[in-house]
Write a protein that holds these residues in place. Structure first.
Motif, PDB file in Angstrom:
ATOM      1  N   MET A 138      87.858  51.225   4.052  1.00 40.76           N
ATOM      2  CA  MET A 138      86.709  51.643   4.861  1.00 40.76           C
ATOM      3  C   MET A 138      86.159  50.443   5.615  1.00 40.76           C
ATOM      4  SD  MET A 138      83.145  53.460   3.644  1.00 40.76           S
ATOM      5  CE  MET A 138      83.983  54.958   3.162  1.00 40.76           C
ATOM      6  N   LEU A 139      85.853  50.676   6.863  1.00 41.45           N
ATOM      7  CA  LEU A 139      85.301  49.621   7.704  1.00 41.45           C
ATOM      8  C   LEU A 139      83.881  49.291   7.281  1.00 41.45           C
ATOM      9  CD1 LEU A 139      85.100  47.873  10.284  1.00 41.45           C
ATOM     10  CD2 LEU A 139      84.531  49.940  11.543  1.00 41.45           C
ATOM     11  N   TYR A 159      99.705  40.085  15.482  1.00 40.69           N
ATOM     12  CA  TYR A 159      98.268  39.914  15.663  1.00 40.69           C
ATOM     13  C   TYR A 159      97.487  41.197  15.360  1.00 40.69           C
ATOM     14  CZ  TYR A 159      99.570  35.546  17.960  1.00 40.69           C
ATOM     15  OH  TYR A 159     100.081  34.293  18.228  1.00 40.69           O
ATOM     16  N   LEU A 160      98.226  42.278  15.062  1.00 35.96           N
ATOM     17  CA  LEU A 160      97.566  43.518  14.659  1.00 35.96           C
ATOM     18  C   LEU A 160      97.314  43.566  13.156  1.00 35.96           C
ATOM     19  CD1 LEU A 160      99.363  46.220  16.838  1.00 35.96           C
ATOM     20  CD2 LEU A 160      97.029  45.363  17.086  1.00 35.96           C
ATOM     21  N   ILE A 161      97.877  42.622  12.428  1.00 36.55           N
ATOM     22  CA  ILE A 161      97.681  42.613  10.970  1.00 36.55           C
ATOM     23  C   ILE A 161      96.202  42.529  10.599  1.00 36.55           C
ATOM     24  CG2 ILE A 161      98.100  41.259   8.866  1.00 36.55           C
ATOM     25  CD1 ILE A 161     100.935  40.735   9.930  1.00 36.55           C
ATOM     26  N   PRO A 162      95.399  41.646  11.230  1.00 30.18           N
ATOM     27  CA  PRO A 162      93.960  41.647  10.908  1.00 30.18           C
ATOM     28  C   PRO A 162      93.264  42.951  11.284  1.00 30.18           C
ATOM     29  CG  PRO A 162      94.596  39.611  12.030  1.00 30.18           C
ATOM     30  CD  PRO A 162      95.746  40.551  12.152  1.00 30.18           C
ATOM     31  N   VAL A 163      93.745  43.613  12.340  1.00 32.10           N
ATOM     32  CA  VAL A 163      93.174  44.907  12.733  1.00 32.10           C
ATOM     33  C   VAL A 163      93.414  45.928  11.631  1.00 32.10           C
ATOM     34  CG1 VAL A 163      93.333  46.826  14.378  1.00 32.10           C
ATOM     35  CG2 VAL A 163      93.396  44.448  15.190  1.00 32.10           C
ATOM     36  N   ILE A 164      94.650  45.979  11.115  1.00 30.26           N
ATOM     37  CA  ILE A 164      94.974  46.912  10.035  1.00 30.26           C
ATOM     38  C   ILE A 164      94.224  46.533   8.763  1.00 30.26           C
ATOM     39  CG2 ILE A 164      96.844  47.803   8.590  1.00 30.26           C
ATOM     40  CD1 ILE A 164      98.709  47.366  11.012  1.00 30.26           C
ATOM     41  N   ASP A 165      94.062  45.226   8.535  1.00 30.87           N
ATOM     42  CA  ASP A 165      93.292  44.774   7.368  1.00 30.87           C
ATOM     43  C   ASP A 165      91.872  45.316   7.382  1.00 30.87           C
ATOM     44  OD1 ASP A 165      95.225  43.224   6.123  1.00 30.87           O
ATOM     45  OD2 ASP A 165      94.641  41.372   7.146  1.00 30.87           O
ATOM     46  N   SER A 166      91.231  45.246   8.527  1.00 29.09           N
ATOM     47  CA  SER A 166      89.769  45.409   8.571  1.00 29.09           C
ATOM     48  C   SER A 166      89.275  46.710   9.180  1.00 29.09           C
ATOM     49  CB  SER A 166      89.159  44.240   9.361  1.00 29.09           C
ATOM     50  OG  SER A 166      89.504  43.004   8.772  1.00 29.09           O
ATOM     51  N   LEU A 167      90.055  47.305  10.086  1.00 28.93           N
ATOM     52  CA  LEU A 167      89.576  48.505  10.764  1.00 28.93           C
ATOM     53  C   LEU A 167      90.200  49.751  10.158  1.00 28.93           C
ATOM     54  CD1 LEU A 167      89.562  47.390  14.502  1.00 28.93           C
ATOM     55  CD2 LEU A 167      87.843  47.027  12.724  1.00 28.93           C
ATOM     56  N   PRO A 171      80.981  52.528  11.582  1.00 29.93           N
ATOM     57  CA  PRO A 171      82.338  53.024  11.351  1.00 29.93           C
ATOM     58  C   PRO A 171      82.553  54.466  11.751  1.00 29.93           C
ATOM     59  CG  PRO A 171      81.152  52.806   9.270  1.00 29.93           C
ATOM     60  CD  PRO A 171      80.306  52.150  10.319  1.00 29.93           C
ATOM     61  N   ASN A 172      81.471  55.235  11.916  1.00 31.27           N
ATOM     62  CA  ASN A 172      81.624  56.634  12.313  1.00 31.27           C
ATOM     63  C   ASN A 172      82.066  56.789  13.761  1.00 31.27           C
ATOM     64  OD1 ASN A 172      80.874  57.941   9.854  1.00 31.27           O
ATOM     65  ND2 ASN A 172      78.761  57.357  10.262  1.00 31.27           N
ATOM     66  N   ILE A 173      81.775  55.788  14.587  1.00 28.60           N
ATOM     67  CA  ILE A 173      82.118  55.904  16.011  1.00 28.60           C
ATOM     68  C   ILE A 173      82.882  54.697  16.536  1.00 28.60           C
ATOM     69  CG2 ILE A 173      80.226  57.469  16.584  1.00 28.60           C
ATOM     70  CD1 ILE A 173      78.644  55.050  17.590  1.00 28.60           C
ATOM     71  N   LEU A 221      93.754  52.584  20.783  1.00 25.55           N
ATOM     72  CA  LEU A 221      92.450  52.476  21.420  1.00 25.55           C
ATOM     73  C   LEU A 221      91.422  52.042  20.388  1.00 25.55           C
ATOM     74  CD1 LEU A 221      90.472  52.981  23.823  1.00 25.55           C
ATOM     75  CD2 LEU A 221      90.269  55.338  22.984  1.00 25.55           C
ATOM     76  N   LEU A 222      90.768  50.902  20.653  1.00 30.38           N
ATOM     77  CA  LEU A 222      89.745  50.364  19.753  1.00 30.38           C
ATOM     78  C   LEU A 222      88.385  50.385  20.451  1.00 30.38           C
ATOM     79  CD1 LEU A 222      91.673  47.159  18.570  1.00 30.38           C
ATOM     80  CD2 LEU A 222      91.619  49.373  17.432  1.00 30.38           C
ATOM     81  N   ALA A 223      87.338  50.358  19.657  1.00 29.80           N
ATOM     82  CA  ALA A 223      85.986  50.274  20.216  1.00 29.80           C
ATOM     83  C   ALA A 223      85.120  49.450  19.277  1.00 29.80           C
ATOM     84  CB  ALA A 223      85.381  51.656  20.410  1.00 29.80           C
ATOM     85  N   ALA A 224      84.251  48.643  19.870  1.00 27.19           N
ATOM     86  CA  ALA A 224      83.300  47.839  19.086  1.00 27.19           C
ATOM     87  C   ALA A 224      82.062  47.586  19.924  1.00 27.19           C
ATOM     88  CB  ALA A 224      83.923  46.516  18.646  1.00 27.19           C
ATOM     89  N   SER A 225      80.894  47.707  19.311  1.00 27.10           N
ATOM     90  CA  SER A 225      79.647  47.531  20.057  1.00 27.10           C
ATOM     91  C   SER A 225      79.244  46.063  20.182  1.00 27.10           C
ATOM     92  CB  SER A 225      78.527  48.317  19.385  1.00 27.10           C
ATOM     93  OG  SER A 225      78.362  47.913  18.044  1.00 27.10           O
TER      94      SER A 225
END
Length: 465
Positions: A1-2, A34-42, A100-102, A79-83
């Motif tokens: 969970m993010l 470089y997507l490994i941290p994305v999979i780790d955290s998101l 994390p909901n959006i 597709l990623l999103a971050a505020s």
């Protein structure tokens, strides 16, 4: 969970930026490593569907294996999103999703799963660790990923030292949505307000299910919470989120929920139109329509209100809440009727096992269990035979008003009432079978079946049967 305030650095090659209104889109290619941290955290909390392995992920992995140079031109990517974000040097962007909901992975969940599985399989193969067989949901994959995270690091070190071992340098298209100005509160809020619709629209290329969007907006939350408390094992089997692994569809539960919901005080939808009750026969034949009507109900300002900060809607209508309390009992009552119906039909002078639909159904199924509580039984039944009787339970419900407050409640303890009266009700209801040629489709779709069942319950209450 993010987790909130979890930062991830994304390294883009060949990136460009586009800004329209309050949204900036950064588009580029990112090497798989470089997507490994994305999979780790998101995670996929912001994605209306949870991804799972199947033909789509198999095809993605095959494409990576056979033609990695062409892969970025075959896929839409992720597709990623971050505020919250910060531009760094060398094409890197540091993102810090807040909600994390959006925010997180909005689209491309199957790509993320396939790429993650590719990396994990290579790492486990190199580390001589056995990769478990079988289909996997995103959550199951993440558990396996985390359990073998050290194996992935060892593989990365080995690849850096000896390129002949393997390569994670194939490119993946990545789009990142961020606010035009992360320092301006108005810009960030406008950005967040648009994310849910963007996510739904981007997922519509695979026909985003109504249930997925309803879950995303929190429309299932109150019902799920009540089901969690009443029967956790059953609740865990319900696929509240699309592709989340449950074997019971959320729309089956929603269809049953309309039995008490049809008794609530009429409410108006977001366009000011009064919502019509669901037709009895649609609980069997029109479950998709039941779900769409449920979405309209839960989006009504007379039923739910937007919560602060998470862009979900929270149930505020006490009458609807009381109907939900009854709704979570219905699967168990359904299964009670389902289990005893063959015996009661025979007791009424019928020959249940000789009905063609019953015979064919039981010849095909060796493992015979009730649909919701998973209890082993001798004879399984077509759904069309059972649903009208379950609808008849509405006769045991009432809208009770006191001091300006109203609720839907039972007038009789349903299980005890069924134990004492169902035999007589089935004898009355069974007359519809010959009229419909013993066809479960005809019985389930015929309004008269529901009227007959409801009348049977009412006569039992009055002591006429």
């Amino acid at each position: 969970m993010l987790n909130r305030n979890t930062s991830v650095i994304i390294k883009f090659d060949f990136s460009t930026e586009q800004t329209v209104g309050e949204i900036t889109k950064i588009v580029g290619l990112t090497k798989a490593k470089y997507l490994i941290p994305v999979i780790d955290s998101l995670d996929l909390e912001a994605n209306p569907r949870s991804s799972k392995t199947g033909p789509v992920t198999d095809a993605i992995q095959e494409s990576i294996e056979t033609d990695p140079d062409v892969f970025p031109f075959k896929t839409k990517g992720i597709l990623l999103a971050a505020s919250q974000y910060e531009r760094l040097d060398r094409g890197r962007v540091k993102v810090t999703p807040d909600n994390p909901n959006i925010e997180g992975i909005l689209d491309g969940g199957h790509n993320a799963l396939a790429i993650g599985l590719h990396i994990l399989k290579k790492a486990m193969e190199h580390g001589e660790v056995s990769f478990p067989k079988g289909a996997k949901t995103w959550d199951e994959f993440k558990q396996l990923w985390q359990a073998n995270r050290d194996v992935i690091d060892e593989y990365l070190d080995a690849v850096r030292k000896d390129p002949d071992i393997g390569s994670l340098n194939f490119y993946v298209p990545v789009e990142l949505l961020v606010p035009r100005s992360a320092d301006e509160l108005a810009s960030v809020e406008a950005f967040k307000n648009d994310l849910l619709e963007i996510c739904a629209a981007r997922n519509n290329n695979v026909q985003l299910q109504v249930s997925a969007k309803a879950n995303q907006l929190g429309y299932f939350d109150a019902l799920k919470s009540l089901m969690d408390k009443r029967n956790p094992a059953l609740s865990n089997r319900i696929e509240w989120k699309t592709n989340d692994g449950g074997d019971i569809k959320a729309q089956d539960i929603i269809a049953l929920a309309w039995i008490p919901l049809n008794l609530i005080t009429p409410v108006k939808d977001t366009n000011g139109r009064t919502l019509e009750p669901v037709l009895a026969q649609n609980i069997y034949r029109g479950k998709g329509g039941c779900l769409k009507q449920f979405e309209k109900l839960m989006s009504s300002p007379e039923v739910t209100a937007e919560t602060s900060g998470d862009y979900k809607r929270e149930l505020e209508n006490l009458e609807v809440g009381s109907a939900f309390k009854i709704a979570v009992e219905l699967p168990e009552l359904y299964d009670y009727i389902y289990a005893v119906f063959p015996e009661l039909y025979n007791a009424a002078g019928g020959s249940y096992g000789r009905i063609t639909a019953v015979k064919k159904l039981n010849e095909k199924r060796k493992d015979k269990r009730t649909p919701y509580t998973d209890v082993e039984i001798e004879t399984i039944s077509p759904e069309g035979f059972i649903v009208p009787l379950v609808y008849g339970l509405q006769a045991l419900m009432e809208k009770y008003e006191d001091n300006g407050r109203s609720e839907i409640r039972w007038t009789h303890t349903p299980k005890i009432f069924l134990q004492n009266n169902l035999k007589k009700i089935v004898a009355h209801y069974a007359g519809i079978f010959s009229m419909c040629d013993y066809d479960p489709q005809k019985i389930g779709k015929n309004p008269q079946s529901y009227a007959q069942a409801l009348a049977g319950f009412k006569m039992a209450i009055a002591g006429i049967l």
